[in-house]
Motif scaffolding. Structure first.
Motif, PDB file in Angstrom:
ATOM      1  N   GLU A 191       8.648   5.621  10.932  1.00 11.87           N
ATOM      2  CA  GLU A 191       8.027   4.006  11.230  1.00 11.87           C
ATOM      3  C   GLU A 191       9.272   3.155  11.119  1.00 11.87           C
ATOM      4  O   GLU A 191      10.277   3.535  10.455  1.00 11.87           O
ATOM      5  CB  GLU A 191       6.853   3.857  10.355  1.00 11.87           C
ATOM      6  N   GLU A 192       8.847   1.893  11.520  1.00 14.45           N
ATOM      7  CA  GLU A 192       9.803   0.925  11.428  1.00 14.45           C
ATOM      8  C   GLU A 192       9.944   0.281  10.102  1.00 14.45           C
ATOM      9  O   GLU A 192       8.959   0.451   9.136  1.00 14.45           O
ATOM     10  CB  GLU A 192       8.900  -0.398  12.042  1.00 14.45           C
TER      11      GLU A 192
ATOM     12  N   LEU B  44      10.770  -1.825   7.204  1.00 10.13           N
ATOM     13  CA  LEU B  44      10.233  -3.314   6.957  1.00 10.13           C
ATOM     14  C   LEU B  44      10.963  -3.877   5.618  1.00 10.13           C
ATOM     15  O   LEU B  44      11.407  -2.974   4.778  1.00 10.13           O
ATOM     16  CB  LEU B  44       8.753  -3.255   6.362  1.00 10.13           C
TER      17      LEU B  44
ATOM     18  N   GLU C 192       8.128  -5.732  -2.482  1.00 12.17           N
ATOM     19  CA  GLU C 192       7.003  -4.754  -2.466  1.00 12.17           C
ATOM     20  C   GLU C 192       5.989  -5.368  -3.761  1.00 12.17           C
ATOM     21  O   GLU C 192       6.481  -6.088  -4.665  1.00 12.17           O
ATOM     22  CB  GLU C 192       7.532  -3.633  -2.880  1.00 12.17           C
TER      23      GLU C 192
ATOM     24  N   LYS D 261      10.677   1.151  -8.494  1.00 13.58           N
ATOM     25  CA  LYS D 261      10.837   2.595  -8.079  1.00 13.58           C
ATOM     26  C   LYS D 261      12.145   3.232  -8.424  1.00 13.58           C
ATOM     27  O   LYS D 261      12.268   4.510  -8.625  1.00 13.58           O
ATOM     28  CB  LYS D 261      10.432   2.705  -6.717  1.00 13.58           C
TER      29      LYS D 261
ATOM     30  N   GLU E 217       1.742   1.965   2.322  1.00 10.80           N
ATOM     31  CA  GLU E 217       0.946   3.069   2.098  1.00 10.80           C
ATOM     32  C   GLU E 217      -0.508   2.720   1.228  1.00 10.80           C
ATOM     33  O   GLU E 217      -0.562   1.748   0.446  1.00 10.80           O
ATOM     34  CB  GLU E 217       1.937   4.218   1.286  1.00 10.80           C
TER      35      GLU E 217
END
Ligand code: AMP
Ligand code: GLY
Length: 425
Positions: A185-186, A188, A192, A214, A283
């Protein structure tokens, strides 16, 4: 009500701590629990993946509500097995848990119901995945579709790195079956945030926002972990943005899941990337975040048993939640070496001194009790949680408590909350 919580991390300690405060909780069990949970619940030695063992424990002990912490038992069908025995459970069915169990399923649902997310392709064929990478260019993100304990996401800066990641996942099987299918996927950029809603199949009740950290080390450096600290509220999620997230992401997902024949119940956790005030979904998780749950529970000012029971029984429209105005922060103390190899068995002292600080609660994650000692037994070991009038005060109290704890074999980040604090300056 007799309640069983499934799990043994910091998230489950925070849940047990909040449940134990409720007048609706008569007996609280936790499987398998940890040394901190043992102070508020009876810990039972059944592993989280032992679906049969958990169901028979629930039957034998007249459990009226089971609250499932981690994703693994959900994906294995624990809630289905409990429901078949007539036992109420908080958490999605195995079919609905595919939202986290299969990123390919999740991405296809986003596409079908127009839920904002990164552009993507799903692949089971290595050559096709490589061709897609070559067509899209770098940076690009490679994700194992199945559960990979938070490690199956590679942010590739170059095409060569992306192709190497595809080779690792699809040909070398570095994540086992989880990498049989991959999402490409792209990439981004943005900030967050974690967004949570309780869901009863139809109605979604938003919780408050939080922000996780994280990376293992200060300045968001180092390898990704399960989460090294969190705070709430996350100022990037304004009231208007929260409403937009509910309308464009959470509710369409709930409606989509119902239309697909797998209505969603439990807590829906959206990992979002926010850029120029617009959210995109990175997600979904089908459980509370860990350590986000610790700050959510610290700020919750309502009866958790009532709220989770309402989610399990389709009555969320009757519930209103109250939150403390104070901000909350959790600083995770981990064993030296985490998220790589680490030692177990070192002693942790002075937890009472930390807990005695006003507004501080130390949640346990990987701990065990031996005689009167508390020993480290996991990677993430403690979640030192504090309330304060704002994020800066919560931070100063949390680090005061961290400094009161005597555990030389542990480490923590010293900059949890930096984004919120920088924003308020
Ligand atoms: P996930 O397990 O899908 O949430 O990915 C783990 C972490 O990787 C996220 O929290 C982000 O920091 C990062 N990440 C995942 N997907 C993307 C993306 N498309 N673009 C940029 N970063 C991402
Ligand atoms: N803290 C992120 C997670 O629980 O997945």
């Amino acid at each position: 009500m007799n309640i069983l919580v499934v799990g043994g991390g910091g998230r489950e300690h925070a849940l047990c701590w909040a449940l134990a405060k409720s007048p609706n909780c008569s007996k609280l069990y936790c499987a398998p629990g940890n040394a901190g949970i043992a102070e508020v619940a009876e810990c039972v030695e059944v592993s989280v993946e032992d679906v049969e063992g958990l169901v028979s424990f629930a039957k034998d002990n007249a459990i009226e509500l089971v609250i499932v912490g981690p994703e693994a038992p959900l994906v294995l069908g624990l809630v289905d097995a409990l429901t078949a025995e007539g036992i109420k459970a908080f958490g999605p069915s195995a079919a609905a848990a595919e939202l986290e169990g299969s990123k390919a399923f999740m991405k296809d649902l986003f596409a079908k119901y127009n839920i904002p997310t990164a552009a993507y392709g799903n692949f089971t064929d290595y050559d096709e995945a490589v061709a897609y990478v070559e067509q899209q260019g770098a940076p690009i993100v490679i994700k194992a579709s199945g559960l990979a304990a938070g490690k199956g996401v590679i942010l590739a800066q170059t095409e060569a790195e992306a192709v190497a990641a595809l080779d690792q996942m699809m040909n070398q099987k570095s994540f086992g079956e989880a990498g049989d299918e991959v999402v490409v996927e792209e990439f981004l950029d943005g900030e967050e945030a974690s967004f949570f809603a309780l869901v009863d199949g139809e109605t979604a009740l938003p919780l408050i926002s939080a922000q996780d950290h994280k990376a293992a080390y200060d300045g968001d450096k180092g390898p990704n972990t399960g989460g090294m600290g969190a705070y709430s509220p996350a100022p990037v999620v304004t009231t208007e943005l929260a409403q937009e997230i509910m309308e464009t992401i959470i509710q369409p997902t709930i409606d989509g899941m119902a239309a697909e024949g797998c209505p969603y119940k439990g807590v829906l956790f959206a990992g979002l990337m926010i850029k120029d005030g617009k959210p995109k979904t990175l997600e979904f998780n089908v459980r509370f975040g860990d350590p986000e749950c610790q700050v959510l529970m610290a700020r919750l000012d309502s009866d958790l048993v009532e709220a989770l029971d309402a989610a399990a029984t389709g009555r969320l429209n009757e519930i209103e939640l109250a939150w403390r105005d104070e901000a909350a922060m959790v600083v995770v103390m981990a064993a030296a070496g985490y998220p790589g190899a680490y030692d177990k068995g070192s002693e942790i002292k002075n937890l009472e001194q930390a807990n005695a600080i006003d507004g501080v609660t130390v949640f346990h994650a990987g701990t065990t009790a031996e005689d009167s000692k508390i020993l480290a037994s996991g990677g993430r070991v403690l979640g030192v949680t504090a309330l304060g009038s704002d994020v800066a005060e919560a931070q100063s109290k949390a680090y005061q408590a961290v400094d009161a704890i005597d555990w030389k074999e542990g480490f923590c980040r010293r900059d949890i909350g930096w984004r919120a604090i920088a924003r308020n300056k």
